[in-house]
Each structure stands twice: as C-alpha cells, then as structure tokens.
Design a protein around this motif. Structure first.
Motif, PDB file in Angstrom:
ATOM      1  N   ARG B 145       0.825  -1.213   0.000  1.00  0.00           N
ATOM      2  CA  ARG B 145       0.000   0.000   0.000  1.00  0.00           C
ATOM      3  C   ARG B 145       0.856   1.259   0.000  1.00  0.00           C
ATOM      4  N   ILE B 146       1.983   1.204   0.670  1.00  0.00           N
ATOM      5  CA  ILE B 146       2.891   2.358   0.661  1.00  0.00           C
ATOM      6  C   ILE B 146       3.427   2.586  -0.758  1.00  0.00           C
ATOM      7  N   ALA B 147       3.740   1.496  -1.453  1.00  0.00           N
ATOM      8  CA  ALA B 147       4.190   1.610  -2.836  1.00  0.00           C
ATOM      9  C   ALA B 147       3.064   2.128  -3.734  1.00  0.00           C
ATOM     10  N   MET B 148       1.865   1.629  -3.483  1.00  0.00           N
ATOM     11  CA  MET B 148       0.684   2.071  -4.235  1.00  0.00           C
ATOM     12  C   MET B 148       0.483   3.582  -4.093  1.00  0.00           C
ATOM     13  N   GLU B 149       0.648   4.055  -2.878  1.00  0.00           N
ATOM     14  CA  GLU B 149       0.482   5.485  -2.614  1.00  0.00           C
ATOM     15  C   GLU B 149       1.481   6.305  -3.448  1.00  0.00           C
ATOM     16  N   TRP B 150       2.673   5.777  -3.589  1.00  0.00           N
ATOM     17  CA  TRP B 150       3.680   6.445  -4.428  1.00  0.00           C
ATOM     18  C   TRP B 150       3.147   6.584  -5.850  1.00  0.00           C
TER      19      TRP B 150
END
Lengths: 184, 184
Positions: B145-150
């Motif tokens: 999810r952190i990567a998705m947010e990027w």
DNA sequence: GGAGACATGTAAGCGGTTACATGATTTA
DNA sequence: TAAATCATGTAACCGCTTACATGTCTCC
C-alpha cells in the motif's frame, strides 16, 4: 531506441559533431537521457547509414559535423507525435519498500528517512541548476524549464510521500505493539 | 542487478517455485519490477549457484521449490540497508518535451494534453487496483500500500504538471504572437 | 482425448555501461 | 614541450525482451 531520437532532436537545432552532442547529453540532457560517448558515436554512424543525418563538414582532428536530413526530420516528428512514450515502471527504490518487513522497524524507518533526505537534496540541486540556467526565450530553454518543473515537482512528491510513509509506518508499528500488549 | 534481490525478497516470505514467483512478478510487482519468465528461471539458477537460495523440494512436472539461505538473507539485508537505490533519469516522455519546438504549437499542446489524459487514466487504474487489494495487515500488503500510494501521488503530480505546462505553453504562445504583432 | 494450466528451460538480439585505444590541436 | 582539451572509434560484458522449445498434469 530513444538515443537515436535524442540525437536527431539535438541536431534539429543545428549541425553538430559527436563531441558537441556529447557535451549536451552530459549537461542539458543528463537528467533526462544520459548517453555515453561510445553509444553516441555508434548511433551517429547508424543514423548516417539510415540516411537520417549526413556529414556536412569535416574539421580538424577528424571532426565530423552532422546535420539532420529531411528523412531525419520526418522521423523525429513521427516519434514526437505518433509514438506513445514508454512508461517506466522499474524502481529499485520501490522494490525495496516491498521487502522492508525483512528489516528491524528502526531500519525500515531509516530507509524512508534516507529517501526523504534524498528528495530534499534533489530538490535543492535542481533549484540550483534552475537558477544557473539563462532565462532565454529560445525553444530549448522554454521546454527545458518545463522539464525542470517536472523534476522539481517529482522531488516534492517524493518528499511528501516519504513523510507520509514514515507516519504510516509509525501507525502500523503502534497497532502492532498494542496487539502484542493485548496478547501478553 | 535487482531482479536477483526481487527474487530473494519474495523468497524471504516463504519457499516458492520459479512459476510461483513469476505470477507474483506479473501481478504484485508488475508496476515496480517486471520480470520475464526466461529471465527469472536463469536468475534462480544463478542464485542457487551463488548459494543464496537452495532447492528445498521437487514436485510434479519438474517443479523446483526454492528457499532463501542464510547467505541469501544476509545479501538481501545488505541490499536493503547499504546499497543506495539508483535514480532513474531516463524519460523519453521528458526527452520529447525538449524537442516540442519542432512541432506546430497545436501539436505540442496536443502532446501535453495526451500526457494529462494518460496521468488521469493511470490514476484511475491504480485506484481500481487499490480497491481490489485486500486490506490485510500482513507485511507485503502494508508495504504494498505504501508503494501504491507512491504511484497515486506520481500520477497526480504528472497530471498537475501537464496542466501547468499547457498553461505555460499558452503563455509563451501569447507572448510570441504579441511580439509578432509588434514587429508587423 | 483434448484443452488449459503447470512448469522449466534455451537462443538471438538489443540497448546500455565500462574499459580500452589512438591521435591531433591548442594553450600555458 | 607538456598538459589539457578536442575528437573518434572498438570490444567485452550485462540485463532485458522476444521467441522458440519441450514436456506434464488435471479436469471436462
């Protein structure tokens, strides 16, 4: 195969030698499309073979000055208008994020803090470069500034994302320790 | 040489075959580190040769299940903490921006409008993917999810930049026509 | 028995990096 | 005249892509 179009695009602004182009690649284009010497000389040879550029002058020390041909201009325009830019998905920075659970929480946070610091540094570097660029109205300068703006916004985005991610991580960490307290 | 670390990182979550990993690459990692089948099988062979993974089981149809070794975990941690992520500078999307002066103003604007549309599409695609992802608390999901947010923030940044660039272009165009009126 | 999924591998070619190699011209 | 700059080129290697190639197992 964009090096060929980068060379074509530069030559579209006027004739130049491989050596001239190399300096542009290492100065103006270093943040957009870096190229090495060996690559560039080879590509100019191929461009000449393909009839997209021609040698218009030969100078001292074996210097060859190239100019774009009509076919070259047509190819450049084709690339600009008809060829969809490729989307690069590969990011070893983001790849690491997926595996951050393999580190101690403090080390994972440290990774994100490093990204934050890198983004801030990058933004400062770009600002310094931007200020050093003449505020000419010529095309390469105008469009160069538009590209510069992308870099600045990218660095800002990365900074804000890293700040957000650090907070997310802290939240997740809190939840985890709360869960452990419940269990204990 | 990050494919090797991507494979190592995935195997750190548990043993898997090349075929298993391939599906993960094509699903979860496709936006971060895509890999092809031929590449992956070759890399698993090299990882085994280097002692970073080992075959822990052989199943039907020649299936080989790999697990990461202690040396492999050490290498993964080293890569996560000590190796600076590479910055990718190459962007044929930005490279085209430098050469937009080779087009008629309307075509240059059209290029930027296409970037704007692409950014909006990309953002919508990512949102759809995000909603389809389970809200698990497991590590791969959290960091996913952190990567998705990027990705979401990147798409937003690109959209806003394109909007800004279109306005800049219009401004430059106005100035130019005003200049021509002065001269004429 | 056939289709589709499972499963692993090899080979050719391309763009890019690093290193090697050579030599001419200008300038202090 | 020595150093720096100008100037072009080749070779080895690496990671990645595309295409080829083969075979097994399961389910309808």
């Amino acid at each position: 195969m964009s090096l060929r179009h980068a060379a074509l695009g530069l030559l579209a602004h006027g004739p130049a030698s491989g050596y001239d182009l190399l300096r542009i690649f290492q100065q103006s284009l270093v943040n957009v499309w870096p190229a090495t010497q060996s690559q560039l000389y080879a590509e100019l040879g191929r461009l000449a073979d393909a009839g997209l550029v021609t040698v218009v002058a030969e100078g001292a020390r074996g210097r060859k000055e190239y100019a774009v041909t009509d076919a070259g201009r047509a190819e450049l325009r084709h690339w600009l208008t008809d060829v969809e830019p490729t989307v690069h998905r590969r990011s070893d920075m983001l790849l690491r994020v997926f595996f951050l659970d393999q580190l101690a929480p403090a080390d994972a946070e440290s990774y994100l803090r490093d990204r934050l610091a890198a983004a801030i540094d990058r933004h400062e570097d770009l600002l310094r470069i931007k200020e050093a660029i003449p505020t000419d109205a010529d095309a390469l300068a105008v469009y160069g500034r538009i590209a510069m703006e992308w870099g600045l916004r990218f660095a800002t985005m990365q900074r804000e994302w890293a700040e957000w991610a650090i907070k997310e991580l802290a939240k997740a960490q809190e939840k985890l320790t709360a869960g452990e307290a419940d269990a204990g």
